[in-house]
Design an enzyme around this catalytic site. Structure first.
Site, PDB file in Angstrom:
ATOM      1  N   THR A  45      -6.216   0.946 -10.926  1.00 53.43           N
ATOM      2  CA  THR A  45      -7.481   1.825 -10.426  1.00 53.43           C
ATOM      3  C   THR A  45      -7.253   3.209 -10.471  1.00 53.43           C
ATOM      4  OG1 THR A  45      -8.005  -0.022  -8.832  1.00 53.43           O
ATOM      5  CG2 THR A  45      -9.342   2.142  -8.733  1.00 53.43           C
ATOM      6  N   TYR A 133       3.032  -7.554  -8.890  1.00 56.53           N
ATOM      7  CA  TYR A 133       1.655  -7.388  -9.075  1.00 56.53           C
ATOM      8  C   TYR A 133       1.059  -8.259 -10.168  1.00 56.53           C
ATOM      9  CZ  TYR A 133      -2.735  -4.919 -10.215  1.00 56.53           C
ATOM     10  OH  TYR A 133      -4.067  -4.644 -10.619  1.00 56.53           O
ATOM     11  N   LYS A 161       1.294  -8.941  -4.903  1.00 55.74           N
ATOM     12  CA  LYS A 161       0.023  -8.475  -4.868  1.00 55.74           C
ATOM     13  C   LYS A 161      -0.823  -9.719  -5.904  1.00 55.74           C
ATOM     14  CE  LYS A 161      -3.874  -5.403  -6.718  1.00 55.74           C
ATOM     15  NZ  LYS A 161      -4.007  -4.031  -7.479  1.00 55.74           N
TER      16      LYS A 161
END
Length: 291
Positions: A45, A133, A161
């Site tokens: 992001t 991740y 994650k």
């Protein structure tokens, strides 16, 4: 610091596409004020793929400086080259960054042994806690539960994650790892269900614009009060989905601008600003979420 509502922070930019230092301060202060558990600086992001190495490091260090110990900072340090990921990780070894979020290598599509060796090499070059991740929809690479279990035995690989949106993964991973291995959702839509199945929090895009509500959802879930958590989450569900109506972070950057959290919704090519028709959808989602 590795549980609860962890924001995947946008990287604000001015009209020319340069990093907006004033905007960064406003965002960090917003999350401190509204009780966000931690900030991931320069993850997906945060447009890690659109920043130069120098900018990447500078943004993390600027966020760390602004936070001044008020909120933990996790650095995004993943790359598709193992040597590049090690280089980025080493940059934060002697800082006050509390840990690193390292995405699976993208484009080159390693097998499971390659993934194991990649993350093992990164962990061996840092004393910082490492959070894996997994987001195969973006990377074309899926780290499987058995490989996660092998990696969890490395002392400074502390969690993952998991952004597949596949809730079956929670039980599959939990069964194979020790109880202290942290499971974080990377999918706002299914994050509450993820926590109800045993996850400890979420690395959230929605938290960029709904920090207080996401913090409250995670706090209620941690207390086992899923009824009240679901009541709040249901009011955010349309927003969770609207923020992915186009490529992240295009919608959430526009939402941040619309709410006055940043001055511009600038993204770097090959990303472009959100179209007018999609802006209206995000705007309606913000209204429905009482934001």
């Amino acid at each position: 610091m590795f549980t609860g509502s962890i924001v995947a922070l946008v990287t604000p930019m001015d009209e020319k596409g340069d990093v907006d230092q004033i905007g960064l301060k406003k965002l960090v202060d917003y999350h401190v004020t509204h009780g966000t558990s931690a900030i991931v600086a320069v993850g997906t992001t945060g447009e890690m793929s659109g920043l130069t190495h120098k900018e990447h490091i500078d943004v993390v260090m600027r966020v760390l400086d602004i936070s001044d110990g008020r909120i933990p900072i996790i650095a995004g340090t993943g790359a598709n080259s193992t040597s590049e990921a090690i280089l980025l990780t080493r940059c934060f070894n002697n800082t006050k960054v509390v840990g690193c979020l390292s995405v699976t290598p993208y484009y080159n599509k390693p097998n499971q042994e390659g993934l194991f060796q990649h993350f093992k090499a990164i962990a061996e070059n840092s004393d910082l806690p490492q959070v894996l991740y997994n987001v195969p929809a973006r990377t074309g690479c899926d780290i499987l539960p058995d490989t996660i279990a092998r990696l969890s035995e490395i002392k400074n690989i502390i969690g993952i994650k998991e952004a597949t949106g596949d809730l079956n993964r929670v039980n599959q991973i939990r069964y194979l790892v020790n109880d202290d291995f942290i499971l974080l959702s990377g999918d706002d839509v299914s994050a509450l269900d993820f926590m109800q199945l045993g996850g400890q929090g979420v690395v959230s895009v929605t938290a960029n614009v709904a920090a207080q509500k996401m913090r409250r959802i995670c706090a209620l879930a941690a207390d086992g009060n899923f009824a009240d958590a679901r009541y709040i989450n249901n009011k955010l569900m349309f927003l969770h989905k609207a923020l992915f109506i186009d490529t992240n972070p295009m919608p959430v950057k526009w939402a941040c601008k619309f709410l006055g959290l940043i001055m511009h919704d600038t993204v770097r090519l090959p990303l472009t600003s959100l179209s007018f028709s999609k802006r209206k959808i995000v705007e309606q989602a913000l209204i429905r979420a009482s934001l």
